[in-house]
Design an enzyme around this catalytic site. Structure first.
Site, short mmCIF file in Angstrom:
data_model
loop_
_atom_site.label_atom_id
_atom_site.label_comp_id
_atom_site.label_asym_id
_atom_site.label_seq_id
_atom_site.Cartn_x
_atom_site.Cartn_y
_atom_site.Cartn_z
N ASP A 1 39.12 39.30 34.72
CA ASP A 1 38.61 38.48 33.82
C ASP A 1 39.05 38.90 32.67
O ASP A 1 37.99 39.82 32.31
CB ASP A 1 37.29 38.24 34.34
CG ASP A 1 36.75 37.36 35.75
OD1 ASP A 1 37.98 36.45 35.96
OD2 ASP A 1 35.87 36.87 35.81
N HIS B 1 41.84 39.93 41.09
CA HIS B 1 41.82 40.00 39.51
C HIS B 1 41.15 40.43 38.33
O HIS B 1 40.22 40.23 38.77
CB HIS B 1 42.69 38.28 39.16
CG HIS B 1 41.19 37.40 39.48
ND1 HIS B 1 40.49 36.88 40.50
CD2 HIS B 1 40.01 36.89 38.26
CE1 HIS B 1 39.60 36.47 40.24
NE2 HIS B 1 39.10 36.33 38.78
N HIS C 1 37.54 34.33 28.55
CA HIS C 1 37.50 33.77 29.96
C HIS C 1 35.80 32.59 29.99
O HIS C 1 35.86 32.05 30.27
CB HIS C 1 37.34 34.64 31.06
CG HIS C 1 36.94 34.02 33.33
ND1 HIS C 1 37.60 32.16 32.58
CD2 HIS C 1 36.21 34.52 33.78
CE1 HIS C 1 37.37 32.25 33.86
NE2 HIS C 1 35.83 33.25 34.12
N HIS D 1 42.89 33.21 38.23
CA HIS D 1 41.98 33.92 38.61
C HIS D 1 42.13 33.56 40.59
O HIS D 1 41.23 33.11 41.11
CB HIS D 1 40.45 33.10 38.06
CG HIS D 1 40.51 33.60 36.72
ND1 HIS D 1 39.33 33.87 36.09
CD2 HIS D 1 41.26 32.65 35.98
CE1 HIS D 1 39.56 34.30 35.30
NE2 HIS D 1 40.75 33.20 34.64
N HIS E 1 29.53 36.82 33.94
CA HIS E 1 30.22 36.52 33.20
C HIS E 1 29.55 36.21 32.00
O HIS E 1 30.31 36.70 31.31
CB HIS E 1 30.84 35.21 33.56
CG HIS E 1 31.09 35.04 35.23
ND1 HIS E 1 31.55 35.47 36.10
CD2 HIS E 1 33.10 34.87 35.39
CE1 HIS E 1 32.18 34.67 37.66
NE2 HIS E 1 33.26 34.48 36.40
MN MN Z 1 37.50 35.31 37.43
#
Ligand code: MN
Length: 256
Positions: free
Chosen positions: A75, A73, A79, A69, A206
């Protein structure tokens, strides 16, 4: 295959431009800094193997040291805990790696307020002007790429933690679960706002995007060179078996 010939003609003739959205990768690339007790990633570095010397008289090469990361980048869903049974970075469908991208430009508001959070209303307003979100990428432009060569300004932390723009929790949930998006791309060090450790849920981009099997894309630059709609994004993470993410070369094809 005339379509590909037409594309190559358009590229060489300048009717289609390739815009590099990738930050250069070096030991100076800013990386995420988590507070204790959490473990952190290493910075990127090169370790010399040989350079036209006794260890390799005619050749130059290095080992690279990096986290998954680091810099620009991807994810992968695995992750995050919410996506722990979903794809690792080697399993991302290649068909999703060439996809339409739209740019939601909130740079003026992020300039006024580094803790700016994109809301559902902001996206609805954007859709009213530009059309529905695609089965592709939402790229959030905040102007943060201008800070990317200065780690302190880029991470923008004080005694209360980092202050960088992002997406409100209810908007992250809506984008991840109720739109056809494949992923979210940002200019900041991670897809979540700097203050997102204190959100409910914590780190909502996320949590919701990776939980929905979608992707994150960070530390993009040059989003100012893209139109609001019509760009095609090409994302090329390394197929690291079991990997949670990968540095990636990311570029856009744009009609001029
Ligand atoms: Mn990341």
């Amino acid at each position: 295959m005339p379509l590909l010939t037409d594309l190559l003609d358009a590229l060489s003739g300048g009717q289609v431009e390739i815009v590099d959205l990738t930050a250069p990768l070096s030991a100076d690339t800013p990386i995420l800094q988590l507070p204790p007790p959490f473990a952190n990633t290493i910075p990127f570095s090169l370790e010399l193997i040989s350079r036209y010397d006794a260890d390799g008289p005619a050749w130059y090469w290095n080992n690279i040291h990096t986290g998954e990361h680091t810099g620009t980048h991807v994810d992968a869903p695995v992750h995050w805990a919410s996506g722990k049974d979903k794809a690792d970075v080697s399993q991302l469908p290649l068909g999703n790696m060439v996809a339409p991208a739209v740019v939601v430009d909130m740079s003026a508001r992020a300039a006024e307020n580094p803790d700016f959070l994109l809301s559902i209303e902001d996206v609805k307003e954007w859709e009213a002007a530009n059309g529905s979100l695609p089965a592709g990428w939402l790229l959030l432009r905040t102007g943060w790429d201008e800070r990317s060569t200065d780690a302190a300004r880029f991470l923008n932390a004080d005694e209360t933690g980092p202050h960088t723009p992002g997406i409100a929790p209810e908007c992250a949930r809506w984008l991840a679960e109720d739109t056809p998006l494949l992923g979210l791309g940002v200019e900041t060090v991670g897809t979540d706002a700097g203050a997102a450790h204190g959100f409910e849920p914590a780190f909502p981009c996320h949590h919701y995007f990776l939980g929905a099997g979608k992707m994150g894309l960070t530390q993009l630059r040059n989003l100012a060179s893209l139109p609001p709609t019509g760009a095609v994004l090409v994302v090329s993470p390394l197929p690291i078996i079991g990997g949670s993410g990968s540095p990636a070369r990311v570029y856009a094809l744009v009609e001029r």
